[in-house]
Design a protein around this motif. Structure first.
Motif, short mmCIF file in Angstrom:
data_model
loop_
_atom_site.label_atom_id
_atom_site.label_comp_id
_atom_site.label_asym_id
_atom_site.label_seq_id
_atom_site.Cartn_x
_atom_site.Cartn_y
_atom_site.Cartn_z
N VAL A 76 0.81 -1.19 0.04
CA VAL A 76 -0.11 -0.01 0.13
C VAL A 76 0.87 1.22 0.02
CG1 VAL A 76 -1.57 1.22 1.13
CG2 VAL A 76 -1.89 -1.10 1.11
N GLU A 78 1.64 4.76 0.87
CA GLU A 78 1.16 5.85 1.91
C GLU A 78 0.42 7.15 1.42
OE1 GLU A 78 4.26 6.41 4.47
OE2 GLU A 78 4.14 4.33 5.46
N THR A 80 -1.41 7.29 -1.49
CA THR A 80 -2.78 7.26 -1.92
C THR A 80 -3.52 6.15 -1.12
OG1 THR A 80 -1.90 5.24 -3.33
CG2 THR A 80 -1.85 7.47 -4.36
N SER A 81 -3.03 5.48 -0.03
CA SER A 81 -3.78 4.57 0.65
C SER A 81 -4.17 3.13 -0.20
CB SER A 81 -4.84 5.24 1.53
OG SER A 81 -4.38 6.40 2.33
N LYS A 82 -3.55 3.06 -1.23
CA LYS A 82 -4.04 2.12 -2.44
C LYS A 82 -2.78 1.30 -2.47
CE LYS A 82 -7.64 4.78 -4.86
NZ LYS A 82 -8.01 5.35 -5.86
#
Length: 284
Positions: A76, A78, A80-82
């Protein structure tokens, strides 16, 4: 048109005509590995090991290495949190002009995000390896754990241990007839086609990883040599035993050619005895 504008126009025209530089991963300075030595030695079948058993071991080991590379693009981000590979940045499973499609329940090819494709490939491969009709295993052997296959996390100790094909009561007539890869070790007649299909899908994953994620994350976390090392081992086994053809290698051929020129890969591809079987994905 003013002289300045004409000069700018000429400059832009020259730039458009200049040959485009190849991607970083196709350049010799970025083709390095984390180990030295002869990869042909790693792939060569020991004299006392039946070829079906050896290729079963190799396919499981190659998937284990690929899985480690896939885990990196699933980290993941950090910012984009994706995950690094997600539907926004990779809406299709593609590599160098190739788009790979998946067959839906009606056997129709559909385009899906790369990460969804890769997840389906992983599930499909683990299902194949965990299927005792394809990879027969002796569950009574010390150290064997069927859960290791089902988990999708294959370790070197969880390689297939093929069962013998017969017992003392089997008539000799049952042993005659067609020959196929792995027959003497209990592998099914479809075994060669199955492992070629698995290899083709793993090749597509590697192609997408390079073309979609070499810079982010592999270059940025200084892991590109690890990726190269896993990939050259994969290609070496595939070429040595005829598990993969030129068409499948096409998106990565410039890098493969670099390694061929250095003598790190076999020049001639081995000829397999069985045509490649159908795989869940198709290339367009």
């Amino acid at each position: 048109m003013s002289l300045d504008n004409q000069s700018n126009s000429d400059s832009q025209s020259l730039q458009s005509q200049a040959p485009r530089k190849p991607p970083f991963f196709f350049r010799e300075e970025y083709s390095g590995l984390i180990v030295k030595g002869n990869f042909m030695t790693l792939a060569a079948k020991p004299k006392l090991v039946e070829e079906g058993e050896w290729l079963a071991h190799q396919v499981v080991e190659q998937y284990r290495l690929l899985e480690q590379m896939i885990d990196i693009i699933k980290v993941v981000d950090e910012r984009t949190s994706k995950p690094i590979c997600n539907p926004d940045v990779c809406p299709t499973m593609s590599a160098s002009g190739h788009t790979y499609t998946w067959l839906d329940n009606q056997k129709k090819p559909i385009k899906i995000p790369a990460i969804q494709y890769i997840n389906l490939v992983q599930k499909w491969i683990v299902g194949k390896i965990n299927d005792p009709t394809i990879f027969p295993t002796d569950t009574t052997s010390p150290g064997f754990s069927a859960a290791a296959y089902a988990s999708g996390s294959l370790t070197p100790s969880s390689t297939p241990l093929p069962v013998g094909p017969t017992n003392l009561n089997t008539p000799l007539s049952a042993l005659s007839g067609r020959e196929w890869l792995g027959k003497s070790s209990g592998f099914p007649e479809t075994f060669e086609a199955d492992i070629k299909s698995i290899y083709r899908q793993m090749m597509r994953c590697y192609a997408h990883i390079y073309h979609g994620h070499w810079l982010e994350p592999f270059w940025n976390v200084n892991a590109y040599k690890e990726l190269n090392t896993c990939f050259i081992h994969f290609i070496n086994v595939g070429k040595l035993f005829g598990l993969i053809g030129d068409k499948e290698m096409e998106p990565m051929q410039p890098l493969i050619d670099l390694w061929l020129a250095k003598g790190l890969l076999p020049q001639a591809e081995a000829q397999g005895s069985t045509q490649q079987g159908p795989a869940p994905g198709t290339a367009t």
